[in-house]
Design a protein around this motif. Structure first.
Motif, PDB file in Angstrom:
ATOM      1  N   VAL A 129      30.576  50.692 -44.269  1.00 45.09           N
ATOM      2  CA  VAL A 129      30.460  50.701 -45.700  1.00 45.09           C
ATOM      3  C   VAL A 129      29.232  49.946 -46.149  1.00 45.09           C
ATOM      4  N   ALA A 130      28.369  50.496 -47.121  1.00 46.65           N
ATOM      5  CA  ALA A 130      27.104  49.755 -47.643  1.00 46.65           C
ATOM      6  C   ALA A 130      27.187  49.886 -49.098  1.00 46.65           C
ATOM      7  N   GLU A 131      26.803  48.985 -49.587  1.00 53.55           N
ATOM      8  CA  GLU A 131      26.869  48.838 -51.347  1.00 53.55           C
ATOM      9  C   GLU A 131      25.445  48.894 -51.785  1.00 53.55           C
ATOM     10  N   THR A 132      25.129  49.833 -52.769  1.00 51.41           N
ATOM     11  CA  THR A 132      23.998  49.943 -53.116  1.00 51.41           C
ATOM     12  C   THR A 132      24.100  49.535 -54.886  1.00 51.41           C
ATOM     13  N   SER A 133      22.975  49.118 -55.212  1.00 51.16           N
ATOM     14  CA  SER A 133      23.177  48.680 -56.940  1.00 51.16           C
ATOM     15  C   SER A 133      22.326  49.925 -57.474  1.00 51.16           C
ATOM     16  N   GLY A 134      22.498  49.913 -58.778  1.00 51.01           N
ATOM     17  CA  GLY A 134      21.912  50.910 -59.638  1.00 51.01           C
ATOM     18  C   GLY A 134      22.621  51.174 -60.660  1.00 51.01           C
ATOM     19  N   GLY A 135      22.025  51.180 -62.031  1.00 48.10           N
ATOM     20  CA  GLY A 135      23.128  51.775 -63.114  1.00 48.10           C
ATOM     21  C   GLY A 135      23.688  50.387 -63.666  1.00 48.10           C
ATOM     22  N   ARG A 136      24.867  50.540 -64.094  1.00 45.23           N
ATOM     23  CA  ARG A 136      25.800  49.522 -64.575  1.00 45.23           C
ATOM     24  C   ARG A 136      26.721  49.056 -63.653  1.00 45.23           C
ATOM     25  N   ALA A 137      26.952  49.769 -62.614  1.00 42.94           N
ATOM     26  CA  ALA A 137      28.056  49.309 -61.655  1.00 42.94           C
ATOM     27  C   ALA A 137      27.442  49.449 -60.040  1.00 42.94           C
ATOM     28  N   PHE A 138      27.937  48.763 -59.254  1.00 41.03           N
ATOM     29  CA  PHE A 138      27.765  48.725 -57.662  1.00 41.03           C
ATOM     30  C   PHE A 138      28.162  50.158 -57.398  1.00 41.03           C
ATOM     31  N   ARG A 139      27.718  50.712 -56.375  1.00 39.29           N
ATOM     32  CA  ARG A 139      28.221  51.813 -55.776  1.00 39.29           C
ATOM     33  C   ARG A 139      28.216  51.835 -54.201  1.00 39.29           C
ATOM     34  N   TYR A 140      29.256  52.470 -53.792  1.00 40.81           N
ATOM     35  CA  TYR A 140      29.498  52.517 -52.256  1.00 40.81           C
ATOM     36  C   TYR A 140      29.445  53.813 -51.357  1.00 40.81           C
ATOM     37  N   GLU A 141      28.758  53.547 -50.178  1.00 40.91           N
ATOM     38  CA  GLU A 141      28.622  54.910 -49.449  1.00 40.91           C
ATOM     39  C   GLU A 141      28.993  54.409 -47.885  1.00 40.91           C
ATOM     40  N   HIS A 142      29.577  55.469 -47.079  1.00 38.24           N
ATOM     41  CA  HIS A 142      30.010  55.052 -45.948  1.00 38.24           C
ATOM     42  C   HIS A 142      28.872  55.364 -44.725  1.00 38.24           C
ATOM     43  N   ASN A 143      28.885  54.598 -43.659  1.00 38.51           N
ATOM     44  CA  ASN A 143      28.069  54.750 -42.596  1.00 38.51           C
ATOM     45  C   ASN A 143      28.683  55.204 -41.337  1.00 38.51           C
ATOM     46  N   ILE A 144      29.639  55.835 -41.547  1.00 37.70           N
ATOM     47  CA  ILE A 144      30.395  56.431 -40.290  1.00 37.70           C
ATOM     48  C   ILE A 144      29.650  57.294 -39.259  1.00 37.70           C
ATOM     49  N   ASP A 145      28.751  58.056 -39.418  1.00 39.12           N
ATOM     50  CA  ASP A 145      28.091  58.752 -38.516  1.00 39.12           C
ATOM     51  C   ASP A 145      26.897  57.927 -37.642  1.00 39.12           C
TER      52      ASP A 145
END
Length: 228
Positions: A71-87
């Motif tokens: 999982v990776a964390e990205t910043s942007g807007g007013r909250a942190f967001r999260y995405e997967h790196n499974i592939d």
């Protein structure tokens, strides 16, 4: 993935599965905020078992998965967001990621059930194509990611389970009768109930720890001892 594949907990597989699912079903909202991720984890539909996770539990799972680069964390807007790196981490095609996603979110499924459940994320041409990707995952040189379970009494197809949380509990097949099928259904349900109970215990422990910390701060500010 150069290191051995970690054994993930139920909460970690739920978080990972939700991220992979929402990437394809609600791309405009992806990556997900913590609040959206919690909601996805606690959905009452398309989930087995149904869980009631707190933000603290989901955040802890995110932090753990970040340590594995899943999982990776990205910043942007007013909250942190999260995405997967499974592939990228597991080095598998998108079709295989989708199959793993459904297995993480819904538990063991037959190839036919998987084809239907995956429809919103990918339209597999037929059951044979699903089985081909499952076979690749089961024979993956870096380590199997799925396993074909023993066929249940009276069942026409075998179910598949993911191995991200380790080997699934061995299934004991009794006589091929309606009563044994009912008994297995009860056993299957009990496994889900146990998993949900464990998740609830973990949530309560996290809440208790937060309350203790709050009491400690209040006592400190008032200049009184916690014992008093």
């Amino acid at each position: 993935m150069t290191q051995a594949l970690p054994i993930l907990s139920l909460v970690e597989t739920r978080v990972l599965g939700v991220l992979a699912e929402k990437q394809r079903t609600v791309p405009d909202s992806y990556p997900l905020t913590l609040n959206s991720l919690v909601s996805g984890c606690n959905q009452k539909t398309s989930r087995n078992p149904v869980l009631d996770l707190s933000e603290a539990q989901v955040q802890a799972a995110i932090d753990s998965l970040k340590g594995y680069s899943l999982v990776a964390e990205t910043s942007g807007g007013r909250a942190f967001r999260y995405e997967h790196n499974i592939d990228r981490v597991l080095r598998i095609p998108s079709q295989s990621v989708i199959l793993l996603t459904v297995l993480m979110l819904r538990g063991p499924q037959t190839a036919g059930e998987l084809r239907i459940a995956c429809d919103r994320m990918h339209n597999f041409a037929d059951i044979s194509s699903v089985e081909a990707f499952l076979d690749e995952l089961a024979e993956r040189p870096a380590g199997a990611l799925v396993v074909k379970l023993a066929r249940l009494p009276g069942a026409r197809e075998s179910r598949w389970a993911h191995l991200l949380s380790g080997a699934p509990a061995e299934e004991v097949a009794g006589p091929a009768s309606a009563s044994s099928d009912a008994a297995y259904g009860a056993h299957d349900a009990s496994l889900g109930e146990v998993a949900a109970l464990r998740a609830n215990v973990a949530r309560l422990e996290a809440e208790l720890a937060s309350l203790k910390a709050l009491v400690g701060r209040v006592c400190s500010e008032l200049g009184i001892s916690e014992a008093g």
